[in-house]
Design a protein around this motif. Structure first.
Motif, PDB file in Angstrom:
ATOM      1  N   THR A   1      45.187  41.444  46.606  1.00  0.00           N
ATOM      2  CA  THR A   1      45.453  40.013  46.746  1.00  0.00           C
ATOM      3  C   THR A   1      45.004  39.278  45.483  1.00  0.00           C
ATOM      4  O   THR A   1      44.258  39.820  44.672  1.00  0.00           O
ATOM      5  CB  THR A   1      44.722  39.401  47.953  1.00  0.00           C
ATOM      6  OG1 THR A   1      43.313  39.545  47.778  1.00  0.00           O
ATOM      7  CG2 THR A   1      45.162  40.050  49.254  1.00  0.00           C
ATOM      8  N   TYR A   2      45.461  38.049  45.354  1.00  0.00           N
ATOM      9  CA  TYR A   2      45.007  37.181  44.270  1.00  0.00           C
ATOM     10  C   TYR A   2      44.771  35.787  44.820  1.00  0.00           C
ATOM     11  O   TYR A   2      45.289  35.421  45.889  1.00  0.00           O
ATOM     12  CB  TYR A   2      46.008  37.152  43.112  1.00  0.00           C
ATOM     13  CG  TYR A   2      47.254  36.336  43.379  1.00  0.00           C
ATOM     14  CD1 TYR A   2      47.369  35.030  42.895  1.00  0.00           C
ATOM     15  CD2 TYR A   2      48.318  36.843  44.113  1.00  0.00           C
ATOM     16  CE1 TYR A   2      48.501  34.263  43.138  1.00  0.00           C
ATOM     17  CE2 TYR A   2      49.456  36.095  44.360  1.00  0.00           C
ATOM     18  CZ  TYR A   2      49.544  34.810  43.868  1.00  0.00           C
ATOM     19  OH  TYR A   2      50.666  34.055  44.116  1.00  0.00           O
ATOM     20  N   SER A   3      44.012  34.999  44.088  1.00  0.00           N
ATOM     21  CA  SER A   3      43.743  33.605  44.451  1.00  0.00           C
ATOM     22  C   SER A   3      43.756  32.738  43.198  1.00  0.00           C
ATOM     23  O   SER A   3      43.442  33.220  42.108  1.00  0.00           O
ATOM     24  CB  SER A   3      42.372  33.468  45.132  1.00  0.00           C
ATOM     25  OG  SER A   3      42.338  34.197  46.335  1.00  0.00           O
TER      26      SER A   3
ATOM     27  N   ALA B   1      41.928  29.234  42.130  1.00  0.00           N
ATOM     28  CA  ALA B   1      40.856  28.385  42.639  1.00  0.00           C
ATOM     29  C   ALA B   1      40.972  26.920  42.248  1.00  0.00           C
ATOM     30  O   ALA B   1      40.211  26.093  42.733  1.00  0.00           O
ATOM     31  CB  ALA B   1      39.501  28.930  42.179  1.00  0.00           C
TER      32      ALA B   1
ATOM     33  N   SER C   1      44.838  31.044  48.157  1.00  0.00           N
ATOM     34  CA  SER C   1      43.876  32.136  48.312  1.00  0.00           C
ATOM     35  C   SER C   1      44.496  33.255  49.137  1.00  0.00           C
ATOM     36  O   SER C   1      45.408  33.036  49.935  1.00  0.00           O
ATOM     37  CB  SER C   1      42.586  31.641  48.969  1.00  0.00           C
ATOM     38  OG  SER C   1      42.848  31.148  50.257  1.00  0.00           O
ATOM     39  N   SER C   2      43.999  34.462  48.894  1.00  0.00           N
ATOM     40  CA  SER C   2      44.407  35.663  49.638  1.00  0.00           C
ATOM     41  C   SER C   2      45.919  35.859  49.673  1.00  0.00           C
ATOM     42  O   SER C   2      46.494  36.166  50.717  1.00  0.00           O
ATOM     43  CB  SER C   2      43.831  35.631  51.058  1.00  0.00           C
ATOM     44  OG  SER C   2      42.428  35.543  51.012  1.00  0.00           O
ATOM     45  N   GLN C   3      46.559  35.725  48.527  1.00  0.00           N
ATOM     46  CA  GLN C   3      47.996  35.944  48.415  1.00  0.00           C
ATOM     47  C   GLN C   3      48.248  37.424  48.109  1.00  0.00           C
ATOM     48  O   GLN C   3      47.634  37.998  47.217  1.00  0.00           O
ATOM     49  CB  GLN C   3      48.586  35.066  47.308  1.00  0.00           C
ATOM     50  CG  GLN C   3      48.348  33.580  47.505  1.00  0.00           C
ATOM     51  CD  GLN C   3      49.040  33.040  48.723  1.00  0.00           C
ATOM     52  OE1 GLN C   3      50.267  33.046  48.811  1.00  0.00           O
ATOM     53  NE2 GLN C   3      48.262  32.564  49.685  1.00  0.00           N
TER      54      GLN C   3
ATOM     55  N   ARG D   1      46.114  25.023  44.771  1.00  0.00           N
ATOM     56  CA  ARG D   1      45.346  26.263  44.842  1.00  0.00           C
ATOM     57  C   ARG D   1      45.829  27.129  45.998  1.00  0.00           C
ATOM     58  O   ARG D   1      46.363  26.622  46.984  1.00  0.00           O
ATOM     59  CB  ARG D   1      43.851  25.973  44.944  1.00  0.00           C
ATOM     60  CG  ARG D   1      43.463  25.278  46.229  1.00  0.00           C
ATOM     61  CD  ARG D   1      42.023  24.881  46.242  1.00  0.00           C
ATOM     62  NE  ARG D   1      41.899  23.695  45.392  1.00  0.00           N
ATOM     63  CZ  ARG D   1      40.767  23.094  45.107  1.00  0.00           C
ATOM     64  NH1 ARG D   1      39.643  23.540  45.597  1.00  0.00           N
ATOM     65  NH2 ARG D   1      40.744  22.036  44.353  1.00  0.00           N
TER      66      ARG D   1
END
Length: 103
Positions: free
Chosen positions: A10-12, A14, A71-73, A69
């Motif tokens: 995953t990527y985020s 911020a 998160s948890s993609q 922003r």
């Protein structure tokens, strides 16, 4: 040959874009062997995913128009080959994701 897929990464992001939007590009550090293809797909709840993008040494857009922003993609990789690839020894590639500002 049987293709393999992995969606465990995953990527985020911020921070929100300062103005305009963000985009994410992807590339690999060296070409894939002939007949072998590595694709990447990035989910993007606050942007536009390009879908499955074949990775190369040239950076390509994988997500555009990111407005906020995230998160948890999920990042999904898919490795496939044609019979013409023959037997390919085990190799590694470094995938580089770059966040850029766009107008």
């Amino acid at each position: 040959p049987t293709a393999v897929s992995n969606g465990l990464t995953t990527y985020s992001l911020a921070s929100n874009p300062p103005s305009g939007h963000y985009a994410i590009t992807a590339s690999i550090n060296s070409p894939m062997p002939a007949g072998v293809t590595l694709t990447i797909t990035l989910a993007a709840s606050k942007g536009t995913s390009a879908g499955a993008v074949t990775l190369s040494t040239v950076a390509q857009n994988v997500v555009t128009t990111i407005t906020n922003r995230m998160s948890s993609q999920t990042i999904t990789y898919n490795l496939s080959a044609t019979a013409a690839a023959g037997v390919v020894s085990s190799q590694t590639r470094r995938v580089t994701l770059t966040q850029i500002s766009t107008p």
